[in-house]
Design a protein around this motif. Structure first.
Motif, PDB file in Angstrom:
ATOM      1  N   LEU A  31       0.825  -1.199   0.000  1.00 57.59           N
ATOM      2  CA  LEU A  31       0.000   0.000   0.000  1.00 57.59           C
ATOM      3  C   LEU A  31       0.860   1.251   0.000  1.00 57.59           C
ATOM      4  O   LEU A  31       1.913   1.282   0.643  1.00 57.59           O
ATOM      5  N   GLU A  33       0.227   5.632   0.448  1.00 56.67           N
ATOM      6  CA  GLU A  33      -0.774   6.585   0.906  1.00 56.67           C
ATOM      7  C   GLU A  33      -0.438   8.004   0.456  1.00 56.67           C
ATOM      8  O   GLU A  33       0.718   8.408   0.468  1.00 56.67           O
ATOM      9  N   THR A  52     -10.509   5.303  -1.901  1.00 58.22           N
ATOM     10  CA  THR A  52     -10.716   6.675  -1.446  1.00 58.22           C
ATOM     11  C   THR A  52     -12.016   6.796  -0.656  1.00 58.22           C
ATOM     12  O   THR A  52     -12.965   6.021  -0.865  1.00 58.22           O
ATOM     13  N   MET A  71     -11.198   3.659   5.620  1.00 58.86           N
ATOM     14  CA  MET A  71      -9.954   4.359   5.320  1.00 58.86           C
ATOM     15  C   MET A  71      -9.068   4.447   6.556  1.00 58.86           C
ATOM     16  O   MET A  71      -7.846   4.252   6.482  1.00 58.86           O
ATOM     17  N   SER A  75      -5.259   2.903   6.734  1.00 62.81           N
ATOM     18  CA  SER A  75      -4.134   3.834   6.792  1.00 62.81           C
ATOM     19  C   SER A  75      -3.232   3.562   7.995  1.00 62.81           C
ATOM     20  O   SER A  75      -3.707   3.273   9.095  1.00 62.81           O
ATOM     21  N   ASN A  77      -0.907   5.974   8.600  1.00 62.45           N
ATOM     22  CA  ASN A  77      -0.413   7.326   8.807  1.00 62.45           C
ATOM     23  C   ASN A  77      -1.146   7.966   9.974  1.00 62.45           C
ATOM     24  O   ASN A  77      -2.356   7.796  10.124  1.00 62.45           O
ATOM     25  N   VAL A  81      -5.741  10.534   5.988  1.00 63.24           N
ATOM     26  CA  VAL A  81      -5.451  10.176   4.603  1.00 63.24           C
ATOM     27  C   VAL A  81      -6.756   9.864   3.886  1.00 63.24           C
ATOM     28  O   VAL A  81      -7.642   9.221   4.443  1.00 63.24           O
ATOM     29  N   ILE A  84      -5.502   5.915  -0.922  1.00 68.26           N
ATOM     30  CA  ILE A  84      -4.545   4.819  -0.767  1.00 68.26           C
ATOM     31  C   ILE A  84      -4.534   4.029  -2.070  1.00 68.26           C
ATOM     32  O   ILE A  84      -5.586   3.804  -2.679  1.00 68.26           O
ATOM     33  N   ASP A 139       5.456   0.783   5.599  1.00 66.79           N
ATOM     34  CA  ASP A 139       4.907   2.125   5.376  1.00 66.79           C
ATOM     35  C   ASP A 139       5.915   3.224   5.689  1.00 66.79           C
ATOM     36  O   ASP A 139       6.048   4.194   4.932  1.00 66.79           O
TER      37      ASP A 139
END
Length: 241
Positions: A31, A33, A52, A71, A75, A77, A81, A84, A139
């Motif tokens: 993945l 992002e 999305t 999402m 994610s 993060n 976000v 992706i 990531d």
């Protein structure tokens, strides 16, 4: 565009599994992002799907509209976000190499990503990493590359074998080391060079040091060593292609 609203959806479970190296290795997928990294991945031609929870800015064949909850689950993060991409690992086209780096047991994903980004910035041609180096498709490593992973061949190999092959091809192989080493001023640049950078705590394995053509240290005052990504940046800038 396909809409997914359930956290228990089979695709969502598959994508969530890509947070783990075992699943990335088994599927060949990973993945990315955010718009910048997705743009780099699209340019490299390795995007399989875009996910999305907002309006998608890309004209792409496979787009999934999901809920914010999905999402958030996908994610890794800490910031919010909204895009992706599911990407497949890809083989770079074979080409002539003049400058390469070998990474021996680098464990920090941030260091790995920064080294890859630096290699691209200073016109290095390829990155080889040992089998015990951390995963480039983690990531944190992906984000640290800032998209550079899509611009340079990256191989996970036995470094002894790589060194043997490089020497046969005329490369001068230089291991970074504090012991029995020469400064950069004492090691001239040559047409084909490979540099080995080691584990953050242990450095380059002794057997790889012994097999190298020379050993290099960065001449400095106050400290014996630098962070591996910083040291790599200095060496790659000095011997850039």
């Amino acid at each position: 565009m396909e809409e997914i609203v359930s956290l228990q959806n089979a695709k969502v479970k598959k994508w969530t599994g890509l947070h783990h190296k075992k699943e990335r290795d088994a599927s060949g997928l990973f993945l990315v992002e955010g718009e910048h990294l997705i743009g780099e991945a699209l340019h490299a031609g390795c995007v399989e799907a875009i996910i999305t929870d907002t309006k998608c800015p890309y004209d792409f064949a496979s787009i999934y509209q999901v809920t914010p909850a999905i999402m958030h689950k996908l994610s890794e993060n800490i910031s919010e976000v909204h895009l992706i991409a599911v990407c497949h690992k890809f083989e770079q086209e074979p080409r002539e190499f003049k400058r390469v780096i070998l990474l021996d047991g680098v464990q920090d994903p941030g260091n790995l990503g920064t080294l890859v980004r630096t290699a691209v910035s200073f016109s290095f041609d390829a990155v080889y990493c040992s089998e015990d180096t951390c995963d480039l498709y983690n990531d944190k490593a992906i984000r640290s590359t800032q998209g550079a992973l899509f611009h340079i061949p990256f191989f996970r190999r036995n470094l002894k074998d790589v060194m043997t092959e490089l020497k046969k091809d005329g490369f001068v192989v230089i291991a970074t080391s504090l012991e029995q080493s020469h400064t950069m001023a004492e090691i001239p640049s040559s047409s084909q060079m490979a540099f080995i950078f080691g584990n953050e705590g242990q450095g380059v394995h002794p057997e790889l040091q012994a097999a190298a053509d020379d050993r290099l240290r960065i001449d400095m005052h106050g400290f014996e060593s630098l962070n591996v990504a910083v040291a790599g940046g200095i060496v790659m800038y000095t011997y850039r292609g």
